[in-house]
Design an enzyme around this catalytic site. Sequence first.
Site, short mmCIF file in Angstrom:
data_model
loop_
_atom_site.label_atom_id
_atom_site.label_comp_id
_atom_site.label_asym_id
_atom_site.label_seq_id
_atom_site.Cartn_x
_atom_site.Cartn_y
_atom_site.Cartn_z
N ASP A 9 36.05 39.00 43.43
CA ASP A 9 37.35 39.07 42.75
C ASP A 9 38.11 40.27 43.29
O ASP A 9 37.51 41.22 43.81
CB ASP A 9 37.19 39.20 41.24
CG ASP A 9 38.54 39.14 40.52
OD1 ASP A 9 39.24 38.12 40.66
OD2 ASP A 9 38.91 40.11 39.84
N SER A 10 39.43 40.22 43.16
CA SER A 10 40.25 41.34 43.60
C SER A 10 40.04 42.58 42.73
O SER A 10 40.42 43.68 43.13
CB SER A 10 41.73 40.95 43.60
OG SER A 10 42.12 40.56 42.28
N TYR A 41 46.02 41.45 43.81
CA TYR A 41 46.32 40.48 44.87
C TYR A 41 47.51 39.61 44.51
O TYR A 41 48.15 39.03 45.38
CB TYR A 41 45.11 39.57 45.09
CG TYR A 41 44.01 40.12 45.96
CD1 TYR A 41 43.84 41.48 46.17
CD2 TYR A 41 43.11 39.25 46.57
CE1 TYR A 41 42.81 41.97 46.96
CE2 TYR A 41 42.07 39.73 47.37
CZ TYR A 41 41.92 41.08 47.55
OH TYR A 41 40.89 41.55 48.33
N GLY A 42 47.79 39.49 43.21
CA GLY A 42 48.78 38.52 42.74
C GLY A 42 50.18 38.71 43.30
O GLY A 42 50.95 37.76 43.39
N CYS A 72 38.52 34.37 41.62
CA CYS A 72 39.86 34.95 41.61
C CYS A 72 40.83 33.82 41.91
O CYS A 72 40.71 33.15 42.95
CB CYS A 72 39.95 36.03 42.69
SG CYS A 72 41.60 36.71 42.98
N ASN A 73 41.75 33.57 41.01
CA ASN A 73 42.69 32.46 41.20
C ASN A 73 43.61 32.69 42.39
O ASN A 73 43.91 31.76 43.13
CB ASN A 73 43.51 32.25 39.93
CG ASN A 73 42.74 31.50 38.87
OD1 ASN A 73 42.71 30.28 38.87
ND2 ASN A 73 42.10 32.23 37.97
N THR A 74 44.07 33.92 42.58
CA THR A 74 44.98 34.20 43.69
C THR A 74 44.27 33.99 45.02
O THR A 74 44.82 33.37 45.94
CB THR A 74 45.51 35.65 43.60
OG1 THR A 74 46.16 35.83 42.34
CG2 THR A 74 46.53 35.92 44.70
N GLU A 157 44.08 45.75 32.65
CA GLU A 157 43.38 46.76 33.45
C GLU A 157 43.66 48.18 32.97
O GLU A 157 42.92 49.11 33.30
CB GLU A 157 43.73 46.60 34.92
CG GLU A 157 43.23 45.28 35.48
CD GLU A 157 42.79 45.35 36.93
OE1 GLU A 157 43.27 46.26 37.64
OE2 GLU A 157 41.98 44.50 37.34
N CYS A 191 44.01 32.80 35.23
CA CYS A 191 43.71 34.12 35.78
C CYS A 191 42.50 34.64 35.02
O CYS A 191 42.45 34.54 33.79
CB CYS A 191 44.89 35.08 35.62
SG CYS A 191 44.52 36.79 36.09
N THR A 192 41.54 35.19 35.75
CA THR A 192 40.28 35.57 35.11
C THR A 192 40.40 36.81 34.23
O THR A 192 39.46 37.14 33.50
CB THR A 192 39.19 35.79 36.18
OG1 THR A 192 39.65 36.74 37.14
CG2 THR A 192 38.87 34.47 36.88
#
Length: 272
Positions: A9-10, A41-42, A72-74, A157, A191-192
Amino acid sequence: MNQPIGVFDSGYGGLTVLREIVRKLPQYDYVYLGDNARTPYGTRSFDTVYQYTLECVQHLFDQGCRLVVLACNTASAKALRNIQQLDLPIVAPDRRVLGVIRPTTEVIGTYSKTGHVGVLATRGTVTSESYVVEIEKFFPELQVFQEACPMWVPLVENGEYASAGADYFVKQHIDRLRAQSPRIDTLLLACTHYPLLYDKIRQAAPAEVTIVSQGTIVAESLANYLQRHPEIEAQCSKHGRRTFLTTDSTDDFDRQATVFYGEAVQSQHLAL
């Protein structure tokens, strides 16, 4: 030989997916890599996300991983297809890289009665149109509405996911999405990071709306994948080990990871 399953994941969000994977498949070894030094990353371009993701996948291969999940979705939206089609056949034909978008889109239509589904995601995922395209393949009758939520990842975050300030931004985006179609009866958290905002989202959405997180779906899909591909499954080591890598501060990662993963972790620094 140690051949763990890699999870990338980012940042921290993929830990919500890893948590569910470990719950479903505790016997395997896992290496989690968070590219915290270069998150988010988004907001980055397709080329940048592709290069970053490929670099991190290669590091997981170097750790012995035969199978890597892009949690990671992005990265799944902007990098997975290129990695699968262009890179793996040349540099690692015996390795596999999976994402989180396809498992979700394969089942999302089963949650909706009205045929109107809302997708909440980062701007990068929304711009990619990945969910619209993939859902069309499995549920062509569904109408898909998207809403980019650029403030949600920073809220999570920065530890503000439970604060009163988060209420405003969560309600704002839920209202905008529902304004596109009042008939939306299913919200996909694409999105996670967003599962940490679940209580706020549940409060802002009508009671009859179903909210779908990806962790359990991806975990179930991975279990099915390993069952269908015994040649891959046989290569995955099974000692119940968990290794956590971060490209940024290990102290920061360990503190934040506890929130996402649900238990204390001790990470190692990876220099890119």
